[in-house]
Scaffold this active site. Structure first.
Site, short mmCIF file in Angstrom:
data_model
loop_
_atom_site.label_atom_id
_atom_site.label_comp_id
_atom_site.label_asym_id
_atom_site.label_seq_id
_atom_site.Cartn_x
_atom_site.Cartn_y
_atom_site.Cartn_z
N ASP A 66 0.83 -1.20 0.00
CA ASP A 66 0.00 0.00 0.00
C ASP A 66 0.87 1.26 0.00
OD1 ASP A 66 -2.08 1.82 0.23
OD2 ASP A 66 -2.29 1.56 2.39
N ASP A 259 -1.59 5.60 -5.43
CA ASP A 259 -1.90 4.76 -4.27
C ASP A 259 -2.26 3.35 -4.70
OD1 ASP A 259 -2.78 3.61 -1.94
OD2 ASP A 259 -4.56 4.88 -1.71
#
Length: 474
Positions: A66, A259
């Site tokens: 992440d 992201d």
């Protein structure tokens, strides 16, 4: 085209070196980029994860990659939605710091306890490293049914680390202890495949550099405008080659980030509306249901049909390192019209891989699956190159083109005021304190005996604020 409810989509937002460094060292060395190729598994619907060994003796867990958060955390107690968890009591090298930490994501949250332990990566850097690790004791909508990962690897900057930026991040620990370059790169290979499939799609997380076999053509770099998320500057969007003609600041409201932990391409509400209108206008589908665009319905076609030819290409322009130039990354419909479900023997259903956002433009997995993305922290830039695994039926589904001039856009498309979360907290507490003081003053004034009240005359000048107080007194 047949429309179906989208309840089973599995959509989730998980709770953001120079080329000369791309040389594999000897097998016994710290850096061996080829050993990191295809070290990820997963899919865009539920995330891409890396196998990691934690503690002594080692406990094997799958960890979600992440780039939009900064904490390294693993399930620390049994959970109905995880198949494995880390038990600190079984590790002789675990050290609890006794600090509670809570992290909230765009979807889901967890609370745990901060500690340290040693980790090794079977397909990562050679050696063992001591890192900060949060053991998750409680969570809400974080671990979801069907996910095959047991923790999260936050690769963003320490400004986002919880409970404070003093918590050294996983990657900062690797850079310091392994003495590797401050750069990592990411390839996720799920183009054209079901977004919640077998979970065995390939991918690569290269720590410390760039692996040449994972991209074709040139790497195009855009500056990181703020070091918290990987915030970049977007200049314009095109649908089917047509400019949306929005003020460029709309694309960066209130930030634009890269992201990997977000499944979709998320667009600020005004941009999302313009994109949907442009796609609907330029597509070959008439009277398409609004439920498809909002994610509440799936669109289904006969399995022999490929609906991608009905939709336009989407292009995102990013500012180049030379600020007077830009380049564009483009995704074909194979990346944003995503197969998700088979009904019976004949129907293949798809979802729309773009959604609206209230606080950011997020380049998530929908776009990232088309590219090899380089997070060059050392030179404060994010690089994009075409990924050779971004192909469907043997044809590429992503493109990079440039350079283009930036004379048609503003010199700065990023808001001049950029608040990090700690600043927002301070501002919030200050405003609450001010409101409390004002409320206390009002209560005192309301309790003052009538003889002490000011007698207003027709000659008094009354502004809006004092007028409210005056009428309340009456």
């Amino acid at each position: 085209v047949v429309l179906r409810p989208a309840g089973g989509s599995g959509q989730q937002d998980a709770p953001g070196a120079a080329d000369g460094l791309a040389l594999a060292s000897d097998p016994g060395g710290t850096l061996n980029f080829l050993a990191m190729v295809e070290n990820l598994q997963g899919d865009s619907g539920r995330g891409y994860y890396l196998e990691m060994l934690i503690g002594t003796p080692p406990q094997a867990l799958n960890i979600l990659v992440d780039t939009g958060s900064s904490n390294f955390a693993v399930a620390g107690v049994p959970d109905p939605d995880v198949t494995s968890y880390f038990d600190p009591e079984l590790s002789s090298t675990y050290r609890s710091q006794g600090i509670e930490v809570t992290v909230k994501y765009s979807q889901g949250s967890w609370t745990g306890v901060l500690g340290t332990d040693v980790i090794t990566m079977p397909k990562g850097l050679y050696g063992s490293y001591t890192i900060n690790i949060a053991t998750i004791l409680e969570s809400e909508n974080f671990f979801l049914p069907g996910v095959k990962w047991h923790g999260i690897l936050g690769l963003a900057y320490d400004a986002l680390a919880k409970p404070s930026s003093s918590v050294e991040t996983f990657f900062d620990s690797l850079v310091r202890q392994a003495e590797i370059p401050n750069i990592f790169s990411l390839q996720m290979c799920g183009a054209g495949l079901p977004v919640s499939g077998s979970g065995t799609n390939g991918g690569s997380l290269v720590l410390g550099g760039v692996e040449p076999s994972l991209y074709t053509g040139d790497i195009w770099y855009t500056p990181i405008t703020e070091e918290w998320y990987y915030q970049v500057e977007i200049l314009k969007l095109e649908v089917g080659g047509q400019n949306l003609e929005l003020d460029c600041r709309e694309y960066n409201a209130d930030k634009a980030i890269v992201d990997s932990g977000t499944t979709l391409l998320r667009l600020p509400e005004k941009v999302f509306s313009a994109v949907v209108q442009a796609i609907a206008r330029t597509s070959l589908i008439q009277e398409f249901s609004s439920g498809f665009w909002t994610g509440s319905q799936l669109a289904c076609w006969d399995r022999t049909e490929k609906p991608w030819s009905l939709f336009p290409k989407l292009s995102i322009y990013l500012r180049d390192e030379n600020s007077s130039r830009s380049f564009r990354i483009s995704i074909l419909p194979q990346l944003y019209i995503q197969p998700i479900l088979v009904i019976g023997d004949n129907l293949q259903c798809y979802r729309f891989g773009i959604s609206s956002s209230t606080n950011a433009l997020v380049i998530g997995a929908t776009v990232m699956e088309g590219f090899y993305v380089i997070f060059d922290r050392a030179q404060r830039r994010v690089g994009f190159a075409v990924s050779p695994c971004a192909e469907v039926d043997g044809a590429p589904v992503s493109e990079i083109e440039g350079p283009f001039t930036t004379t048609d856009v503003a010199s700065n498309c990023v808001s001049s005021v950029s608040f990090h979360e700690p600043v927002l907290w301070i501002a919030s507490y200050a405003l609450m304190s001010l409101c409390g003081i004002i409320l206390l003053v009002l209560v005192i004034l309301l309790l003052i005996p009538p003889r002490c009240q000011h007698r207003y005359t027709d000659n008094d000048v009354v502004n809006d604020e004092s007028s409210l107080v005056r009428h309340r007194w009456k």
